[in-house]
Enzyme design. Structure first.
Site, mmCIF file in Angstrom:
data_model
loop_
_atom_site.group_PDB
_atom_site.id
_atom_site.type_symbol
_atom_site.label_atom_id
_atom_site.label_comp_id
_atom_site.label_asym_id
_atom_site.label_seq_id
_atom_site.Cartn_x
_atom_site.Cartn_y
_atom_site.Cartn_z
ATOM 1 N N ARG A 80 7.572 -9.894 -1.791
ATOM 2 C CA ARG A 80 6.505 -10.797 -1.342
ATOM 3 C C ARG A 80 5.797 -11.345 -2.572
ATOM 4 O O ARG A 80 5.281 -10.580 -3.382
ATOM 5 C CB ARG A 80 5.529 -10.022 -0.445
ATOM 6 C CG ARG A 80 4.306 -10.820 -0.089
ATOM 7 C CD ARG A 80 3.337 -10.090 0.847
ATOM 8 N NE ARG A 80 2.177 -10.940 0.996
ATOM 9 C CZ ARG A 80 0.930 -10.587 0.694
ATOM 10 N NH1 ARG A 80 0.651 -9.364 0.280
ATOM 11 N NH2 ARG A 80 -0.034 -11.450 0.814
ATOM 12 N N HIS A 124 -2.840 -17.157 -2.113
ATOM 13 C CA HIS A 124 -3.380 -15.860 -2.507
ATOM 14 C C HIS A 124 -4.514 -16.144 -3.500
ATOM 15 O O HIS A 124 -4.451 -15.765 -4.668
ATOM 16 C CB HIS A 124 -2.281 -14.986 -3.098
ATOM 17 C CG HIS A 124 -2.594 -13.512 -3.136
ATOM 18 N ND1 HIS A 124 -1.805 -12.550 -2.539
ATOM 19 C CD2 HIS A 124 -3.602 -12.822 -3.713
ATOM 20 C CE1 HIS A 124 -2.317 -11.348 -2.766
ATOM 21 N NE2 HIS A 124 -3.410 -11.483 -3.486
ATOM 22 N N GLU A 169 -5.446 -12.288 3.024
ATOM 23 C CA GLU A 169 -6.789 -11.696 3.093
ATOM 24 C C GLU A 169 -7.891 -12.757 3.070
ATOM 25 O O GLU A 169 -8.711 -12.803 2.146
ATOM 26 C CB GLU A 169 -6.987 -10.701 1.942
ATOM 27 C CG GLU A 169 -5.965 -9.583 1.925
ATOM 28 C CD GLU A 169 -6.204 -8.564 0.809
ATOM 29 O OE1 GLU A 169 -7.133 -8.763 0.011
ATOM 30 O OE2 GLU A 169 -5.461 -7.573 0.751
ATOM 31 N N ASN A 298 -2.599 -5.484 5.371
ATOM 32 C CA ASN A 298 -2.778 -4.803 4.081
ATOM 33 C C ASN A 298 -3.700 -3.617 4.314
ATOM 34 O O ASN A 298 -4.808 -3.790 4.836
ATOM 35 C CB ASN A 298 -3.428 -5.748 3.061
ATOM 36 C CG ASN A 298 -2.507 -6.901 2.679
ATOM 37 O OD1 ASN A 298 -1.333 -6.932 3.050
ATOM 38 N ND2 ASN A 298 -3.032 -7.839 1.922
ATOM 39 N N TYR A 300 -5.300 -0.072 2.466
ATOM 40 C CA TYR A 300 -5.473 0.795 1.287
ATOM 41 C C TYR A 300 -6.230 2.073 1.620
ATOM 42 O O TYR A 300 -5.878 3.144 1.139
ATOM 43 C CB TYR A 300 -6.191 0.031 0.167
ATOM 44 C CG TYR A 300 -5.313 -1.032 -0.451
ATOM 45 C CD1 TYR A 300 -4.478 -0.722 -1.523
ATOM 46 C CD2 TYR A 300 -5.274 -2.320 0.061
ATOM 47 C CE1 TYR A 300 -3.642 -1.688 -2.080
ATOM 48 C CE2 TYR A 300 -4.442 -3.285 -0.498
ATOM 49 C CZ TYR A 300 -3.626 -2.962 -1.563
ATOM 50 O OH TYR A 300 -2.799 -3.906 -2.110
ATOM 51 N N GLU A 364 0.828 -4.997 2.166
ATOM 52 C CA GLU A 364 0.340 -4.345 0.940
ATOM 53 C C GLU A 364 -0.087 -2.928 1.268
ATOM 54 O O GLU A 364 -0.710 -2.678 2.301
ATOM 55 C CB GLU A 364 -0.883 -5.073 0.345
ATOM 56 C CG GLU A 364 -0.589 -6.395 -0.295
ATOM 57 C CD GLU A 364 -1.825 -7.046 -0.910
ATOM 58 O OE1 GLU A 364 -2.765 -6.321 -1.323
ATOM 59 O OE2 GLU A 364 -1.839 -8.291 -0.957
HETATM 60 O O1 IFM Z 1 -4.745 -6.816 -6.014
HETATM 61 C C1 IFM Z 1 -5.210 -6.976 -4.704
HETATM 62 C C2 IFM Z 1 -4.466 -8.095 -4.018
HETATM 63 O O2 IFM Z 1 -4.568 -9.284 -4.695
HETATM 64 C C3 IFM Z 1 -5.020 -8.309 -2.624
HETATM 65 N N1 IFM Z 1 -5.074 -7.063 -1.898
HETATM 66 C C4 IFM Z 1 -5.680 -5.924 -2.539
HETATM 67 C C5 IFM Z 1 -5.041 -5.720 -3.914
HETATM 68 C C6 IFM Z 1 -5.683 -4.501 -4.597
HETATM 69 O O3 IFM Z 1 -7.039 -4.685 -4.746
#
Ligand code: IFM
Length: 459
Positions: A80, A124, A169, A298, A300, A364
């Site tokens: 990606r 992005h 995002e 995404n 985290y 992500e």
């Molecule tokens: O690096 C970023 C990415 O550009 C967008 N999502 C979160 C990642 C980590 O912060």
């Protein structure tokens, strides 16, 4: 379960990595590219840690062949990446800048020749500065400019690229860019941020429509970064519950509801009204709610909310009285807590909230940990543990019936982490920023084995 005790992922599950243009390419003045809002942001003192810029980044613009070869060695099945709008249309309007488009066309050819499926993200965060000068995302015209740009890129690549994402995002573009100023263009104008929300949603819908008019076959999607918010501690007066509703409204529902249901949530519209509201015009919601072939999530970490009388959250208008506790040492370098099972829990919540959701890709997931190179190796045990935990959770969500088709690890390379500059290392491949030499970390080899066996090792 296979005979050796492994639990494979579904057949055809796509294993990849992700990057974005500004974070890896460098070469910000090559081939006719003009500045984006992030070039400008980097030029303003104090905005980026250590005064870092995107001028060289990981030099992927010059090393793309080497990088694709590396991906092939790692057995990656998908990649990606994003297109830099200011390479393709340097001022965001007008005719195509052919050298910029050719760069991506060659990259796609190289990926396909290596057996790697490209997933293209059109935006992005690197808005051409000229469009920001004309008002940026708070200006409605930007949505139409984006649809034109999407059509240009799609026209050139749709014969070879099947997976398309309009925006990455968009919450970050609107709220971090225009409300709390941590991201480019660094404005602190709440009303402008709210206008940006609607224009990003509109841009998405108009772009999907424009691309489908050219060719309906490729699969259209969008990438969101929704959160799961876990309340902590007592909440006798309901402050945490109310804060959570408000935060989820702005982070998740104001993006997903118009795209998936063709309307904005009533309670969110009420929350935003005192700050200027959303500039919705007749026909906008129909344009936004184009049926999608997939959605990107995404993930985290979870966010935790606890009561904090008197506190305000800068990027969420009206969010008062709650704060996120210090995660302590059990966190990534970004200060994000380790909550792997949150991925499973979030995906189940998502499925319950939107039962007609199209197939999901995890677009992500990854962690920033800075481990040194020692004798040509990087022993990034904490990253491997993070990834293993999240893949276990993902597997559990799939077992529970959530339709997830692929996983893109963030990131292939160490890269420019926005306001943190190069201080945060998310890559499974280490980049030496002096020599630009790439060194696969232990996690890269671990991920190669995951891909080879289509899942985690038993045990
Ligand atoms: O690096 C970023 C990415 O550009 C967008 N999502 C979160 C990642 C980590 O912060």
């Amino acid at each position: 379960m296979t005979s050796d005790g492994q639990r494979p992922f579904p057949d055809g599950f796509l294993w990849g990595t992700a990057t974005s243009a500004f974070q890896v390419e460098g070469a910000t003045e090559a081939g006719g590219r003009r500045p984006s809002i992030w070039d400008t942001q980097c030029g303003i003192e104090g905005r980026i840690a250590h005064g870092d810029t995107g001028e060289v980044a990981a030099d992927h613009y010059h090393r793309w062949r080497e990088d694709v070869a590396l991906m092939q060695q790692l057995g990656l099945q998908g990649y990606r990446f994003s297109i830099a709008w200011p390479r393709v249309q340097p001022t965001g309007v007008g005719p195509v800048n052919q050298p910029g488009l050719d760069f991506y066309s060659r990259l796609v050819d190289e990926l396909l020749a290596a057996g790697i499926t490209p997933l293209v993200t059109l935006y992005h965060w690197d808005l051409p500065q000229a469009l920001e000068d004309d008002g940026g995302w708070p200006a409605r015209d930007t949505s139409y400019r984006f649809a034109d740009y999407a059509a240009i890129v799609f026209e050139a690549l749709h014969d070879r690229v099947d997976l398309w994402a309009t925006l990455n995002e968009p919450w970050c573009s609107a709220m971090l860019g225009y409300v709390d100023a941590t991201h480019a263009p660094g404005r602190t104008e709440t009303a402008a941020g709210l206008r940006a929300i609607h224009h990003l949603n509109l841009a998405h819908g108009l772009a999907v429509r424009a691309m489908r008019n050219i060719d309906p076959a490729p699969r259209q999607g969008i990438v969101w970064n929704p959160v799961r918010i876990v309340p902590l501690g007592q909440d006798p007066d309901g402050t945490i519950a109310e804060g959570r509703r408000r935060a989820l409204g702005l982070r998740n529902r104001v993006w997903m509801d118009p795209v998936l249901r063709g309307r904005y949530p009533e309670d969110v519209l009420r929350d935003l009204e005192p700050y200027g509201g959303l500039p919705v015009e007749a026909g906008d919601l129909e344009a936004i709610a184009q049926p999608l072939d997939w959605v990107g999530i995404n993930y985290y970490s979870d966010i935790r909310f606890q009561a904090a009388p008197g506190s305000r959250t800068a990027n969420t208008p009206g969010l008062v009285g709650v704060a996120t506790p210090d995660p302590g040492p059990d966190a990534t370098d970004m200060g994000w807590p380790l909550t792997p099972d949150g991925l499973r829990a979030y995906l189940l919540d998502l499925r319950d909230e939107y039962p007609d959701l199209p197939p999901i890709y995890i677009t992500e997931n990854g962690a920033a940990f800075d481990d040194p190179i020692i004798d040509g190796a990087v022993h990034d045990k904490r990253r491997i543990a993070y990834l293993e935990g999240h893949l276990c959770a993902l597997r559990a969500a799939i077992d529970a019936g959530v339709d997830v088709r692929g996983y893109f690890l963030w990131s292939l390379l160490d890269n420019f982490e926005w306001q943190y500059g190069y201080a945060m290392r998310f890559g499974i491949v280490h980049v030496d920023y002096d020599t630009l030499i790439r060194t696969p970390k232990d996690s890269a080899n671990w991920y190669r084995d995951v891909i080879r066996r289509n899942g985690l090792a038993a045990g």
